[in-house]
Design an enzyme around this catalytic site. Structure first.
Site, mmCIF file in Angstrom:
data_model
loop_
_atom_site.group_PDB
_atom_site.id
_atom_site.type_symbol
_atom_site.label_atom_id
_atom_site.label_comp_id
_atom_site.label_asym_id
_atom_site.label_seq_id
_atom_site.Cartn_x
_atom_site.Cartn_y
_atom_site.Cartn_z
ATOM 1 N N CYS A 208 0.838 -1.197 0.000
ATOM 2 C CA CYS A 208 0.000 0.000 0.000
ATOM 3 C C CYS A 208 0.878 1.253 0.000
ATOM 4 O O CYS A 208 1.664 1.477 0.930
ATOM 5 C CB CYS A 208 -0.904 0.006 1.226
ATOM 6 S SG CYS A 208 -1.896 1.510 1.369
ATOM 7 N N GLU A 266 -5.316 7.591 8.304
ATOM 8 C CA GLU A 266 -4.930 8.477 7.199
ATOM 9 C C GLU A 266 -3.420 8.780 7.207
ATOM 10 O O GLU A 266 -2.866 9.267 8.194
ATOM 11 C CB GLU A 266 -5.715 9.789 7.223
ATOM 12 C CG GLU A 266 -7.206 9.617 7.152
ATOM 13 C CD GLU A 266 -7.679 9.107 5.790
ATOM 14 O OE1 GLU A 266 -6.924 9.249 4.809
ATOM 15 O OE2 GLU A 266 -8.792 8.545 5.719
ATOM 16 N N SER A 267 -2.799 8.537 6.074
ATOM 17 C CA SER A 267 -1.341 8.657 5.975
ATOM 18 C C SER A 267 -0.837 10.076 6.224
ATOM 19 O O SER A 267 0.166 10.274 6.930
ATOM 20 C CB SER A 267 -0.869 8.180 4.598
ATOM 21 O OG SER A 267 -1.435 8.974 3.561
#
Length: 417
Positions: A208, A266-267
């Protein structure tokens, strides 16, 4: 008989040109302090060059005093020789005068020899002294060079040993990683592993790109963490309770004061949180305006991601053109080695995970900067590939390619090796 004093400016000794010490400059005496100054070992000798110069100056003064004495002695003998000339006419009739004349002639020859060799004597002595000191330095320089060569040989041998060890243990390491992954992959039937205090946990999936963002930040800031892989095709119930959307990444930890479990999804949010929490090594610019400009580029990267996934799903030429067009904004915004300047910053790590996947598009005909219109991005791509943080966290290209093939077949294999 006329006796002359020899006082030539230069003399040739052993096929070399010498300058009498009376006209030697300080530059000549300072040669010792500059010889081999580029060599680290001989640099140590330059620290005592001033003492060598003092020694040479002292010897020069002694030699000059010796010369004055020899000159005076020669002058006295010349005066006696002149007297010998005046009584030379008596040598045939007076045996005593003849004996005196004989001795005086010997003195005269001695005076001439002394006078002609005084300067040469001084040059010889200084030359020998200088030569010995220079040879001593050259010997030391050679010694340090030999030590350096020996170190390089040992260093190369050590590198070779490391390379052999890496080859020897590579399979064992892969096996270990595979087993470790098995222990940390969780599906619907699994149970949530207990969370430890004072340890960050990152729920992730190896391929991912959003997870890659967070892992790059963790690595760049040297933050220890535990990684738990989630099978996104069969998410565990306990994970859906933590993150109802069922996406990764998710950062989780136990609060030190309240002891409650906290988490952030959330990155971008996770990355900014880590940059604020571990502020010793900031990845965001200190300048608020510059930080805002870079965040705008990061937020706008969605256009590139959309174009990327279109190419990934459909290799039509117009999709290639759309991807290249979306990259033009970043080509124009890149004014240094990295977007962050001379070294990677937050923006570089936020953009990189998708560029890292570009080689997987080569099979369908897309190559970054193939037409030469994105040269700055092409150079940035090479610099990022060589970056230590990127290399330390990277999944091997061949494994990524295998995973991409499984996605293309509609059966993504998150556990592929």
């Amino acid at each position: 008989m006329r006796l002359s004093i020899i006082g030539s400016k230069t003399r040739t000794l052993s096929n070399r040109q010498y300058v009498p010490p009376s006209v030697l400059s300080n530059d000549t005496l300072n040669r010792l302090s500059t010889i081999s100054s580029r060599d680290e070992g001989c640099r140590l000798l330059s620290e005592v060059s001033s003492e060598e110069n003092k020694l040479l100056q002292y010897l020069k003064e002694i030699l000059e005093e010796r010369v004055l004495l020899d000159k005076q002695y020669a002058q006295n003998l010349q005066e006696l020789a002149a007297k010998a000339d005046r009584i030379a006419c008596l040598t045939k009739t007076n045996s005593m005068a003849s004996i005196c004349h004989k001795h005086l002639m010997q003195w005269s020859q001695r005076a001439t020899a002394i006078d002609s060799s005084v300067d040469q004597f001084r040059c010889d002595v200084l030359d020998i002294l200088l030569q010995n000191l220079l040879e001593q330095k050259n010997d030391l320089k050679k010694f340090f060079e030999d030590e350096k060569r020996q170190y390089e040989v040992e260093h190369q041998k050590a590198q070779n040993n490391v390379t052999e060890a890496e080859k020897h243990y590579s399979n064992a390491a892969k096996t270990y990683v595979a087993k470790n992954n098995e222990l940390t992959k969780f599906t619907a039937c699994s149970e949530c592993p207990p969370l430890k205090e004072n340890q960050l946990r990152l729920y992730s999936m190896r391929f991912c790109p959003f997870v890659r963002r967070v892992k790059l930040v963790l690595a760049a800031k040297n933050i220890p963490y535990e990684e738990v892989f989630i099978n996104l095709s069969d998410e565990p119930e306990w994970y859906l309770k933590k993150n109802p959307v069922g996406e990764v990444p998710l950062l989780e930890w136990i609060d030190h004061d309240s002891k409650e479990i906290r988490s952030i999804p959330e990155s971008l949010i996770i990355s900014n949180y880590l940059d604020d929490l571990y502020s010793e090594h900031r990845l965001h610019p200190i300048d608020p305006y510059l930080k805002a400009k870079q965040q705008i580029l990061t937020e706008g990267f969605g256009d590139v991601r959309s174009a990327f996934y279109k190419v990934f799903g459909n290799s039509e030429q117009n999709n290639f053109e759309d991807l290249n067009q979306s990259l033009t904004v970043y080509e124009e915004a890149l004014h240094d080695k990295y977007f962050g300047g001379s070294k990677p910053a937050m923006i570089d790590y936020m953009l990189w995970p998708w560029f890292e996947l570009f080689p997987t598009l080569k099979e369908i005909g897309f190559v970054l900067n193939a037409d030469g219109k994105l040269p700055k991005l092409g150079n940035w791509f090479k610099e990022m590939q060589a970056n230590d943080v990127v290399r330390k966290t990277k999944v091997p290209d061949e494994i990524i390619q295998k995973f991409v093939h499984t996605v293309g077949e509609g059966k993504p294999d998150y556990d592929i090796e």
